[in-house]
Design a protein around this motif. Sequence first.
Motif, PDB file in Angstrom:
ATOM      1  N   PRO A   1       1.019  -1.673  -0.259  1.00 51.11           N
ATOM      2  CA  PRO A   1       0.247   0.153  -0.110  1.00 51.11           C
ATOM      3  C   PRO A   1       1.067   0.947  -0.113  1.00 51.11           C
ATOM      4  O   PRO A   1       0.190   1.952  -0.265  1.00 51.11           O
TER       5      PRO A   1
ATOM      6  N   PHE B   1      -1.029  10.934 -10.405  1.00 48.13           N
ATOM      7  CA  PHE B   1      -2.099  12.480 -10.365  1.00 48.13           C
ATOM      8  C   PHE B   1      -1.071  13.651 -10.887  1.00 48.13           C
ATOM      9  O   PHE B   1      -1.846  14.732 -11.495  1.00 48.13           O
TER      10      PHE B   1
ATOM     11  N   THR C   1      -5.493   5.712 -10.127  1.00 48.89           N
ATOM     12  CA  THR C   1      -6.134   5.891  -9.238  1.00 48.89           C
ATOM     13  C   THR C   1      -5.764   4.203  -8.985  1.00 48.89           C
ATOM     14  O   THR C   1      -6.577   3.183  -9.194  1.00 48.89           O
TER      15      THR C   1
ATOM     16  N   PRO D   1      -7.151   1.075  -7.486  1.00 50.16           N
ATOM     17  CA  PRO D   1      -7.741   0.934  -7.115  1.00 50.16           C
ATOM     18  C   PRO D   1      -8.558   0.536  -8.908  1.00 50.16           C
ATOM     19  O   PRO D   1      -8.615  -0.717  -8.719  1.00 50.16           O
ATOM     20  N   MET D   2      -8.526   1.010  -9.614  1.00 46.31           N
ATOM     21  CA  MET D   2      -9.502   1.164 -10.410  1.00 46.31           C
ATOM     22  C   MET D   2      -8.026   0.676 -11.968  1.00 46.31           C
ATOM     23  O   MET D   2      -8.371  -0.656 -12.335  1.00 46.31           O
TER      24      MET D   2
ATOM     25  N   TRP E   1      -5.935  -2.057 -10.433  1.00 47.88           N
ATOM     26  CA  TRP E   1      -5.575  -3.374 -10.475  1.00 47.88           C
ATOM     27  C   TRP E   1      -7.149  -4.067 -11.362  1.00 47.88           C
ATOM     28  O   TRP E   1      -6.841  -5.021 -11.838  1.00 47.88           O
ATOM     29  N   GLN E   2      -8.065  -3.644 -11.907  1.00 45.74           N
ATOM     30  CA  GLN E   2      -8.863  -3.624 -12.418  1.00 45.74           C
ATOM     31  C   GLN E   2      -8.852  -3.724 -13.497  1.00 45.74           C
ATOM     32  O   GLN E   2      -9.347  -4.638 -14.388  1.00 45.74           O
TER      33      GLN E   2
ATOM     34  N   ALA F   1     -13.077  -2.983 -19.968  1.00 40.82           N
ATOM     35  CA  ALA F   1     -14.207  -3.020 -18.632  1.00 40.82           C
ATOM     36  C   ALA F   1     -15.166  -3.873 -18.457  1.00 40.82           C
ATOM     37  O   ALA F   1     -15.635  -4.748 -17.574  1.00 40.82           O
TER      38      ALA F   1
ATOM     39  N   ILE G   1     -16.144  -5.113 -14.721  1.00 39.21           N
ATOM     40  CA  ILE G   1     -15.971  -4.650 -13.957  1.00 39.21           C
ATOM     41  C   ILE G   1     -17.099  -3.865 -13.353  1.00 39.21           C
ATOM     42  O   ILE G   1     -16.820  -3.454 -11.640  1.00 39.21           O
ATOM     43  N   PHE G   2     -18.381  -3.590 -13.280  1.00 41.05           N
ATOM     44  CA  PHE G   2     -19.295  -3.340 -12.808  1.00 41.05           C
ATOM     45  C   PHE G   2     -20.194  -4.136 -12.328  1.00 41.05           C
ATOM     46  O   PHE G   2     -21.438  -3.709 -12.462  1.00 41.05           O
TER      47      PHE G   2
ATOM     48  N   SER H   1     -14.069  -5.731  -4.686  1.00 44.18           N
ATOM     49  CA  SER H   1     -14.520  -5.190  -6.023  1.00 44.18           C
ATOM     50  C   SER H   1     -15.696  -4.340  -6.208  1.00 44.18           C
ATOM     51  O   SER H   1     -15.575  -3.352  -7.099  1.00 44.18           O
TER      52      SER H   1
ATOM     53  N   ILE I   1     -13.682  -0.774  -5.491  1.00 49.34           N
ATOM     54  CA  ILE I   1     -13.363   0.029  -6.416  1.00 49.34           C
ATOM     55  C   ILE I   1     -14.870   0.398  -7.745  1.00 49.34           C
ATOM     56  O   ILE I   1     -14.552   1.486  -8.005  1.00 49.34           O
TER      57      ILE I   1
ATOM     58  N   LEU J   1     -15.466   3.361  -6.333  1.00 48.43           N
ATOM     59  CA  LEU J   1     -13.997   4.567  -6.543  1.00 48.43           C
ATOM     60  C   LEU J   1     -14.330   4.779  -8.055  1.00 48.43           C
ATOM     61  O   LEU J   1     -14.898   5.972  -8.075  1.00 48.43           O
ATOM     62  N   SER J   2     -14.584   3.962  -8.829  1.00 45.12           N
ATOM     63  CA  SER J   2     -14.703   3.908 -10.480  1.00 45.12           C
ATOM     64  C   SER J   2     -15.749   5.170 -10.252  1.00 45.12           C
ATOM     65  O   SER J   2     -15.538   5.899 -11.399  1.00 45.12           O
TER      66      SER J   2
ATOM     67  N   VAL K   1     -14.815   8.244  -9.824  1.00 43.63           N
ATOM     68  CA  VAL K   1     -13.550   8.717 -10.634  1.00 43.63           C
ATOM     69  C   VAL K   1     -14.031   9.413 -12.283  1.00 43.63           C
ATOM     70  O   VAL K   1     -14.250  10.379 -12.880  1.00 43.63           O
TER      71      VAL K   1
ATOM     72  N   THR L   1      -8.583   7.605  -3.329  1.00 41.73           N
ATOM     73  CA  THR L   1      -7.707   7.015  -3.364  1.00 41.73           C
ATOM     74  C   THR L   1      -7.124   6.049  -2.289  1.00 41.73           C
ATOM     75  O   THR L   1      -6.725   4.609  -2.346  1.00 41.73           O
TER      76      THR L   1
ATOM     77  N   LEU M   1      -7.437   2.020  -0.961  1.00 45.81           N
ATOM     78  CA  LEU M   1      -6.197   0.937  -0.624  1.00 45.81           C
ATOM     79  C   LEU M   1      -6.844   0.444   0.735  1.00 45.81           C
ATOM     80  O   LEU M   1      -5.784  -0.207   0.699  1.00 45.81           O
TER      81      LEU M   1
ATOM     82  N   ILE N   1      -8.516  -2.258   1.007  1.00 48.82           N
ATOM     83  CA  ILE N   1      -8.355  -3.536  -0.181  1.00 48.82           C
ATOM     84  C   ILE N   1      -7.126  -3.684   0.455  1.00 48.82           C
ATOM     85  O   ILE N   1      -6.750  -4.885  -0.159  1.00 48.82           O
ATOM     86  N   ASP N   2      -6.107  -2.978   0.201  1.00 47.28           N
ATOM     87  CA  ASP N   2      -4.768  -3.213  -0.032  1.00 47.28           C
ATOM     88  C   ASP N   2      -3.835  -3.724   0.641  1.00 47.28           C
ATOM     89  O   ASP N   2      -3.355  -2.785   2.148  1.00 47.28           O
TER      90      ASP N   2
ATOM     91  N   PRO O   1     -12.547 -10.213 -12.618  1.00 53.31           N
ATOM     92  CA  PRO O   1     -13.596  -9.301 -12.281  1.00 53.31           C
ATOM     93  C   PRO O   1     -14.139  -9.133 -11.256  1.00 53.31           C
ATOM     94  O   PRO O   1     -14.437  -8.046 -10.518  1.00 53.31           O
TER      95      PRO O   1
ATOM     96  N   ALA P   1     -12.459  -9.325  -7.468  1.00 53.93           N
ATOM     97  CA  ALA P   1     -11.714  -9.177  -6.696  1.00 53.93           C
ATOM     98  C   ALA P   1     -10.973  -7.912  -8.210  1.00 53.93           C
ATOM     99  O   ALA P   1     -10.522  -8.387  -9.629  1.00 53.93           O
ATOM    100  N   GLY P   2     -10.509  -7.550  -8.018  1.00 58.69           N
ATOM    101  CA  GLY P   2      -9.028  -6.466  -8.921  1.00 58.69           C
ATOM    102  C   GLY P   2      -7.712  -7.735  -8.587  1.00 58.69           C
ATOM    103  O   GLY P   2      -7.609  -8.815  -8.594  1.00 58.69           O
TER     104      GLY P   2
END
Lengths: 535, 406
Positions: A301, A312, A362, A364-365, A367-368, A435, B93-94, B101, B104, B107-108, B111, B179, B183, B186-187, B248, B251-252
């Motif tokens: 982390p 960023f 970002t 976590p994003m 990671w996907q 995606a 991922i949605f 997930s 994430i 957060l997505s 963003v 972010t 993190l 989940i991290d 997906p 998890a990432g």
Amino acid sequence: MQWAISVDHKKLAMMYIGAGLIFFLVAGIEAAFMRLQLAQAGNEIVDPETFNQLFTMHGTTMVFLVGMPILLGFGNYLIPLMVGARDMAFPRLNAFGFWLFIFGGLLLYFSYVGADGLYGAGTAPDVGWFAYAPLTSRTFSRGNSTDYWILGILVSGFGSMTTAINFIATILCMRCPGMKLMRMPMIAWMMLVVAFLVLVAIPILTAAQSMLLFDRTLGAHFFDPETQGSAILWQHLFWFFGHPEVYILILPAFGFVSEIMPTFSRKVIFGYPLMVAATVGIGFISLGVWAHHMFVVGLGPVLDSFFGATTFLISIPTGIKIFNWLGTMWGGRLQFTTPMLFVTGFVAMFVIGGLTGIMLATVPMDWQLSDSYFVVGHFHYVLFGGTVFGIFGALFYWFPKATGRLLNERLGKWTFWLLFIGFTLTFMPMHVSGALGMPRRIYTYEADRGFEIWNLISSIGVPVQMAGVAIFLWNVGRSLRRGEVAGDDPWDAWTLEWSTSSPPPEWNFDRIPTCTSARPLWDRKHPEDPDAHYE
Amino acid sequence: MLGVRFAIAIVLIASLCVASRLAAGAPVQPMVSAAGASVGLPLQDVASPPVPPIPSAAPPPYTIKGSVAEMDARLVVCDPNAPPVSGAGVTGIFAPESPPSREIRDLSYLVFAICIVIFVVVQGFLVVAIVRGIRARRLANRSENDSSPEPVQIYGSIPIEIAWTVIPSIIVFVLTMVTIRTLRDIDITTPPENSMEVVAIGHQWWWEFRYPGPDGEVVTANEMHVPVGRPIWLRLESADVIHSFWVPRLAGKMDLIPGHTNYTWFSADRKGIFLGQCAEYCGTQHAHMLIRVYADEPADFETWLDEQRKPAVVDASVDAGRRVFAEYACLNCHTIDGLSDGMFGPNLTHLASRNTIGSGFIPLDRDNLRAWIDDPNQLKPGCNMPSLKLDPPELDAVTDYLMTLH
């Protein structure tokens, strides 16, 4: 023959650009085969091995044999002319760098021509353009293909370094009287920063590739986890080169925009000092973001947060540039010639690439989205919508200077719109398929996961782009013979290269010009209201 | 002019080279024992020639019977609450079904919203600048004589430039903070409470899953079973090159790196099959390294685990096939509990309890399995399992034997 032995920066530059365009066509054909294969789920047009070679060669070629040489070629052509010098500081070193690039490129492609098992030749490399260890070790990559990849890029990398030294020496030491640093054309600033980035980044790649070569041929263990080597070390070294490389590929295009946009807006560039500061800022920050390519490596982390934050951060100077270009256009009298179309397209597309970049920063994003087609879409928006559009703009803008003839405007507009539409068709759907969970670098994909339609649209975009490029080539061939004669200054522009003849004499200027401001020709054309008053 | 002709010639030659390689069908080299060497197995096929080209009289190449998507649809049809297993979004991922997930995804959305606002503002300014600029050009052209030949030159504006430096800085600060907040959730570097550890090992081009436990370790391949609602602390290792575990909806992704152990975690919200695949380029068959995660009710999961722990079924009626397996090279690479202990290929002790072969892209049925054993390369070109050139009777026998391994 006079071309082969030439040390004239203009001839070398044109050879750089010409060779780069040839490699552009080759890499484009490789991409077309990939899109053909991926047009439908379960296609068997190319086998997996061939597909893996195609994407490896496409990526390697586009970065090292198309992007770098064309951009360095423009630097070569423009720097002496724009700073008012007779040639580069070291003309013979310049020729040396060019021929190293050619040799490196041919060496890489020789692997393709060579048949299986023929002595000395392998198959084409199939390890991906970033060649992650330990897939590149002798165990997993047999034969010579990876050695060809290493040596070809190593050799052309030395060429880039010599060119960078030349750029720095020319820009710092050979400016004409009156051209202070803060009066340099923006493109000179961009090329200066690029040259420093090349000198910092390429040696790291060269070192990493040498280490890999030691691993493969001398039994060293730098990247071999079986013997306490580290697979992650390769990624750190590669991306420490690889991220500055992205800026090496985009900053010159920023320079093109910063020259072309003012000319066709009929306005001075907005906020020159801040633009310079942003460029230098990008140069520095770009050296501290490399691990954003490695968020899925499991760095923990703390490092993830740090590299997310620095990534960023780089969007601030990049954003400043975009706002400054908008400020330049704002209130101008816009003239939508082909170069202007391309740089406007550049701004619009680069904004999209930048925003998807924010999504990928970002963590976590990422990671996907990392290693999915979303990333493929993202970096093509930056490098195609950005760099390649910038290059086409520059080709249309400076072609009359280099050849004395204008490219045809009507065909040019066709090229722009076909490329723009084809590009959008191909790369916009990739964000969706990514995606939806489609990883990159797969030679085929499963049906019934919703990937089909987006891949089909992506593939349909390819012939549209090819038509645009074909029209461009036709335009070049036609204009070289029958194009409208340009004259010295067809665009009524303001930088020094337009003060000499088209094409310029070998000595560039009959008399070394003097410079009173950042727009020396503006001062000559408007003696009643020169820029010098506003400095 | 010469330059242009030269360019065209080069392009033609290059495309001919590509085309000729395609036409030649670029023989696939067997890569057997590439990684076998590292786990101390006898090298099988090092000296054997590449797979010979198919003679003209050979039967047409085998086409896979059925599809995994159809099979999955049948598997879940009895459970109306299960999430869909085919169609857009099954690997998207949605459509999260697990806490990481979902975080994430949330957060997505944030963003995305920020990015869309920036997009609209910037492109809006661009469009307005273009429209105004074209109008100004037209006006200037019309009244060439009474307006000045160039527009007003604006060199910059300190307040405006400060504004468009500061506003992005604030946005960047916000993005960094959100972010880091996600993190933190989940991290994580320690296993979540009440979690179960599972080991995933990436191989070229299949997955090994190990369930450590006091009653002995359960080993399976390509199809991972987990209990619904319990966090899975997934230890990620690699036997050869770098792979990446990506499902997906759970998890990432996280890489499996030789010499570097990673962890990731997820917790399936509901019963169902979750699909994914390897996301880091790992060689020839990277495309066919699929992952299937079955989230079972906890009781069903325990039953499954008990079944998997048992030694392989010994059925006298398929003894001939068992002998074929033991006499040929099969046992060097594959483990069948009580018969062999090969480590290079997937564990086959309970092969018939799985739904797929070939790492998740071929439905398991007798015909597909027989074709696979006959020559895996016709289904998965470049894969590391060699064809053992079995006679048809041997082939039938060993297929029948493997089909009994429930």
